[in-house]
Design a protein around this motif. Structure first.
Motif, PDB file in Angstrom:
ATOM      1  N   GLU A   1       0.750  -1.282  -0.073  1.00  0.00           N
ATOM      2  CA  GLU A   1      -0.257   0.044   0.122  1.00  0.00           C
ATOM      3  C   GLU A   1       0.917   1.443  -0.013  1.00  0.00           C
ATOM      4  O   GLU A   1       0.296   2.194  -0.418  1.00  0.00           O
ATOM      5  N   THR A   2       1.987   1.329   0.726  1.00  0.00           N
ATOM      6  CA  THR A   2       2.828   2.547   0.634  1.00  0.00           C
ATOM      7  C   THR A   2       3.342   2.621  -0.560  1.00  0.00           C
ATOM      8  O   THR A   2       3.548   3.851  -1.122  1.00  0.00           O
ATOM      9  N   ILE A   3       3.926   1.543  -1.317  1.00  0.00           N
ATOM     10  CA  ILE A   3       4.332   1.772  -2.698  1.00  0.00           C
ATOM     11  C   ILE A   3       3.240   2.182  -3.668  1.00  0.00           C
ATOM     12  O   ILE A   3       3.665   3.351  -4.411  1.00  0.00           O
ATOM     13  N   ARG A   4       1.865   1.592  -3.583  1.00  0.00           N
ATOM     14  CA  ARG A   4       1.108   2.124  -4.574  1.00  0.00           C
ATOM     15  C   ARG A   4       0.607   3.616  -4.187  1.00  0.00           C
ATOM     16  O   ARG A   4       0.280   4.360  -5.070  1.00  0.00           O
ATOM     17  N   LYS A   5       0.694   3.994  -3.141  1.00  0.00           N
ATOM     18  CA  LYS A   5       0.367   5.326  -2.645  1.00  0.00           C
ATOM     19  C   LYS A   5       1.377   6.430  -3.146  1.00  0.00           C
ATOM     20  O   LYS A   5       0.922   7.597  -3.728  1.00  0.00           O
ATOM     21  N   ASN A   6       2.672   6.375  -3.033  1.00  0.00           N
ATOM     22  CA  ASN A   6       3.638   6.987  -3.576  1.00  0.00           C
ATOM     23  C   ASN A   6       4.194   6.943  -4.910  1.00  0.00           C
ATOM     24  O   ASN A   6       4.648   7.698  -5.558  1.00  0.00           O
ATOM     25  N   PHE A   7       3.856   5.576  -5.533  1.00  0.00           N
ATOM     26  CA  PHE A   7       4.136   5.377  -7.135  1.00  0.00           C
ATOM     27  C   PHE A   7       3.031   4.781  -7.510  1.00  0.00           C
ATOM     28  O   PHE A   7       3.026   3.589  -7.487  1.00  0.00           O
ATOM     29  N   ASN A   8       2.403   5.597  -8.489  1.00  0.00           N
ATOM     30  CA  ASN A   8       1.135   4.945  -8.921  1.00  0.00           C
ATOM     31  C   ASN A   8       1.265   4.080 -10.096  1.00  0.00           C
ATOM     32  O   ASN A   8       1.677   4.275 -11.076  1.00  0.00           O
ATOM     33  N   GLN A   9       0.961   2.866  -9.680  1.00  0.00           N
ATOM     34  CA  GLN A   9       1.472   1.576 -10.442  1.00  0.00           C
ATOM     35  C   GLN A   9       0.224   1.438 -11.537  1.00  0.00           C
ATOM     36  O   GLN A   9       0.364   0.890 -12.538  1.00  0.00           O
ATOM     37  N   ASP A  10      -0.902   2.135 -11.320  1.00  0.00           N
ATOM     38  CA  ASP A  10      -2.033   1.971 -12.214  1.00  0.00           C
ATOM     39  C   ASP A  10      -1.714   2.638 -13.531  1.00  0.00           C
ATOM     40  O   ASP A  10      -2.154   2.186 -14.736  1.00  0.00           O
ATOM     41  N   GLU A  11      -1.331   3.702 -13.292  1.00  0.00           N
ATOM     42  CA  GLU A  11      -1.059   4.685 -14.549  1.00  0.00           C
ATOM     43  C   GLU A  11       0.149   3.905 -15.253  1.00  0.00           C
ATOM     44  O   GLU A  11       0.144   4.077 -16.713  1.00  0.00           O
ATOM     45  N   ILE A  12       1.122   3.255 -14.929  1.00  0.00           N
ATOM     46  CA  ILE A  12       2.071   2.583 -15.499  1.00  0.00           C
ATOM     47  C   ILE A  12       1.438   1.301 -16.108  1.00  0.00           C
ATOM     48  O   ILE A  12       2.218   0.726 -16.997  1.00  0.00           O
ATOM     49  N   GLY A  13       0.663   0.761 -15.608  1.00  0.00           N
ATOM     50  CA  GLY A  13      -0.055  -0.403 -15.808  1.00  0.00           C
ATOM     51  C   GLY A  13       0.798  -1.669 -15.436  1.00  0.00           C
ATOM     52  O   GLY A  13       0.934  -2.942 -15.852  1.00  0.00           O
ATOM     53  N   LYS A  14       1.173  -1.491 -14.164  1.00  0.00           N
ATOM     54  CA  LYS A  14       2.266  -2.558 -13.667  1.00  0.00           C
ATOM     55  C   LYS A  14       1.561  -2.950 -12.235  1.00  0.00           C
ATOM     56  O   LYS A  14       0.777  -2.161 -11.638  1.00  0.00           O
ATOM     57  N   LYS A  15       1.978  -3.861 -11.521  1.00  0.00           N
ATOM     58  CA  LYS A  15       1.593  -4.307 -10.009  1.00  0.00           C
ATOM     59  C   LYS A  15       2.793  -4.534  -9.281  1.00  0.00           C
ATOM     60  O   LYS A  15       3.923  -4.789  -9.747  1.00  0.00           O
ATOM     61  N   VAL A  16       2.659  -3.999  -7.998  1.00  0.00           N
ATOM     62  CA  VAL A  16       3.804  -4.256  -6.925  1.00  0.00           C
ATOM     63  C   VAL A  16       3.984  -5.693  -6.658  1.00  0.00           C
ATOM     64  O   VAL A  16       2.857  -6.569  -6.335  1.00  0.00           O
ATOM     65  N   GLU A  17       5.014  -6.194  -6.667  1.00  0.00           N
ATOM     66  CA  GLU A  17       5.398  -7.490  -6.442  1.00  0.00           C
ATOM     67  C   GLU A  17       6.107  -7.440  -4.870  1.00  0.00           C
ATOM     68  O   GLU A  17       6.808  -6.705  -4.649  1.00  0.00           O
ATOM     69  N   PHE A  18       5.722  -8.670  -4.145  1.00  0.00           N
ATOM     70  CA  PHE A  18       6.140  -8.750  -2.665  1.00  0.00           C
ATOM     71  C   PHE A  18       6.363 -10.071  -2.540  1.00  0.00           C
ATOM     72  O   PHE A  18       5.467 -10.960  -2.555  1.00  0.00           O
ATOM     73  N   TYR A  19       7.491 -10.421  -1.980  1.00  0.00           N
ATOM     74  CA  TYR A  19       7.805 -12.102  -1.523  1.00  0.00           C
ATOM     75  C   TYR A  19       8.859 -12.018  -0.407  1.00  0.00           C
ATOM     76  O   TYR A  19       9.718 -11.152  -0.296  1.00  0.00           O
ATOM     77  N   PHE A  20       8.426 -12.787   0.370  1.00  0.00           N
ATOM     78  CA  PHE A  20       9.269 -13.199   1.664  1.00  0.00           C
ATOM     79  C   PHE A  20      10.309 -14.201   1.041  1.00  0.00           C
ATOM     80  O   PHE A  20       9.976 -15.149   0.488  1.00  0.00           O
TER      81      PHE A  20
ATOM     82  N   SER B   1      16.327 -11.677  11.326  1.00  0.00           N
ATOM     83  CA  SER B   1      15.124 -11.026  10.574  1.00  0.00           C
ATOM     84  C   SER B   1      14.373 -12.066   9.612  1.00  0.00           C
ATOM     85  O   SER B   1      14.890 -13.052   9.075  1.00  0.00           O
ATOM     86  N   ILE B   2      13.115 -11.617   9.142  1.00  0.00           N
ATOM     87  CA  ILE B   2      12.399 -12.415   7.952  1.00  0.00           C
ATOM     88  C   ILE B   2      12.500 -11.440   7.069  1.00  0.00           C
ATOM     89  O   ILE B   2      12.048 -10.292   7.082  1.00  0.00           O
ATOM     90  N   ASN B   3      13.488 -11.894   6.021  1.00  0.00           N
ATOM     91  CA  ASN B   3      13.588 -10.852   4.719  1.00  0.00           C
ATOM     92  C   ASN B   3      12.749 -11.012   3.821  1.00  0.00           C
ATOM     93  O   ASN B   3      12.187 -11.991   3.222  1.00  0.00           O
ATOM     94  N   PHE B   4      12.386  -9.880   2.803  1.00  0.00           N
ATOM     95  CA  PHE B   4      11.475  -9.977   1.863  1.00  0.00           C
ATOM     96  C   PHE B   4      12.028  -8.857   0.742  1.00  0.00           C
ATOM     97  O   PHE B   4      13.097  -8.297   0.960  1.00  0.00           O
ATOM     98  N   LEU B   5      11.502  -9.323  -0.475  1.00  0.00           N
ATOM     99  CA  LEU B   5      11.809  -8.611  -1.580  1.00  0.00           C
ATOM    100  C   LEU B   5      10.596  -7.750  -2.242  1.00  0.00           C
ATOM    101  O   LEU B   5       9.481  -8.444  -2.575  1.00  0.00           O
ATOM    102  N   CYS B   6      10.572  -6.580  -2.634  1.00  0.00           N
ATOM    103  CA  CYS B   6       9.524  -5.496  -3.085  1.00  0.00           C
ATOM    104  C   CYS B   6       9.770  -5.157  -4.362  1.00  0.00           C
ATOM    105  O   CYS B   6      10.979  -4.574  -4.275  1.00  0.00           O
ATOM    106  N   ARG B   7       9.296  -5.435  -5.557  1.00  0.00           N
ATOM    107  CA  ARG B   7       9.719  -4.870  -6.671  1.00  0.00           C
ATOM    108  C   ARG B   7       8.488  -3.912  -7.200  1.00  0.00           C
ATOM    109  O   ARG B   7       7.380  -4.543  -7.216  1.00  0.00           O
ATOM    110  N   PHE B   8       8.825  -3.068  -7.754  1.00  0.00           N
ATOM    111  CA  PHE B   8       7.797  -2.020  -8.518  1.00  0.00           C
ATOM    112  C   PHE B   8       8.199  -1.128  -9.413  1.00  0.00           C
ATOM    113  O   PHE B   8       9.459  -1.345  -9.742  1.00  0.00           O
ATOM    114  N   TRP B   9       7.511  -0.493 -10.432  1.00  0.00           N
ATOM    115  CA  TRP B   9       7.845   0.243 -11.527  1.00  0.00           C
ATOM    116  C   TRP B   9       7.749   1.557 -11.409  1.00  0.00           C
ATOM    117  O   TRP B   9       6.868   2.236 -10.563  1.00  0.00           O
TER     118      TRP B   9
END
Length: 300
Positions: free
Chosen positions: A200-219, A226-234
């Protein structure tokens, strides 16, 4: 003197006989001269829309102008029936060209490479490229060298041949870049809440709908602390500098969101053990070492 006079008379007769041919040859040369100037201007204007390098434009236009002059000279000598002389000149020029080409092999290679690079559609001045271990904005594509300005404002000068022979990455060919952020959260955190909050933080600050992409999130893994994760966006970006700025903003926003929700990002910790009374009894340590040594010798 009689022989000299006879020779001059012969030349005069030949000259008078060839006056029409000489006149035609002069007309051909004059036409070739003005045609070469017109060709220079036409070629310069025609390729000016595709080539921004003045040095390369001048080279191509001058080559076209020289070819026009040579064609006119060939026609003029043909009219004057200097075929044997023309063959001799062409043969000598061919041999001289081979010798000069071998002597200037490296320079000519860079010059030809510069012309080829100037006509390539996937590489232009102002693009952000990465090649031969360097990354930056293309400042100039000259006849002999290729200039890149790095992010720290250093200028890198590379031979054109190395650019043409090696692969390069052009960030400006696309307006979209994908950013990857790796992070970790404490073991006691609600993982579903972490995923939802991050996306939600990524979508709020980087509008993915205008780019036509989705935010990817993986642990990705259970780390040491810690439990590490990877977040990818456009993001919309044409160079690496804009990509770095977007990644920096994303890290700050994710950190702020985690702080607001009380989610900790752990860091490695080290535990130190102190001897009671802050004093180490060296004699006791030595006695233990001696006893272990005697026990080892008896067993041996």
């Amino acid at each position: 003197m009689n022989k000299i006079v006879e020779k001059l008379e012969t030349w005069k007769d030949i000259f008078i006989k060839n006056i029409p041919n000489i006149a035609i040859a002069l007309v051909v040369l004059v036409i070739a001269y003005f045609a070469s100037r017109a060709m220079n201007s036409i070629v310069n204007k025609t390729i000016g829309k595709r080539i921004r390098q003045k040095s390369v434009r001048d080279l191509v236009s001058r080559v076209a102008s020289a070819i026009t002059i040579l064609v006119g000279l060939y026609l003029a000598m043909t009219v004057l029936k200097f075929d044997d002389t023309l063959k001799t000149i062409v043969s000598a020029a061919g041999v001289s060209g081979i010798v000069i080409g071998l002597a200037l092999q490296g320079t000519l290679s860079n010059t030809i490479s510069g012309v080829v690079l100037s006509f390539r559609k996937n590489l232009n001045i102002g693009n952000w490229v990465e090649t031969n271990g360097y990354a930056g904005e293309v400042i100039d594509i000259n006849l002999n060298y290729f200039v890149i300005r790095e992010a720290d404002n250093n200028m890198v000068v590379l031979p054109n041949k190395t650019i043409l022979e090696n692969p390069f990455k052009n960030y400006s060919l696309t307006t979209k870049m994908r950013i990857s952020i790796e992070c970790g959260v404490e073991y006691g955190a609600d993982l579903k809440k972490v995923e939802k909050l991050t996306t939600e933080t990524i979508r709020k600050n980087f509008n993915q709908d205008e780019i036509g992409k989705k935010v990817e999130f993986y642990f990705t893994e259970f780390g040491d602390s810690s439990i590490n994760f990877l977040c990818r966006f456009w993001v919309d970006s044409e160079n690496a500098l804009e990509k770095l700025k977007a990644k920096s903003n994303a890290i700050m926003e994710i950190k702020q969101a985690f702080d607001n929700e009380g989610i900790n990002i752990p860091f490695p910790m080290r535990t130190l053990e102190f001897v009671p009374n802050n004093k180490l009894n060296l004699s006791q340590v030595k006695e233990k070492q001696d006893s272990k040594k005697e026990e080892y010798l008896e067993n041996a």
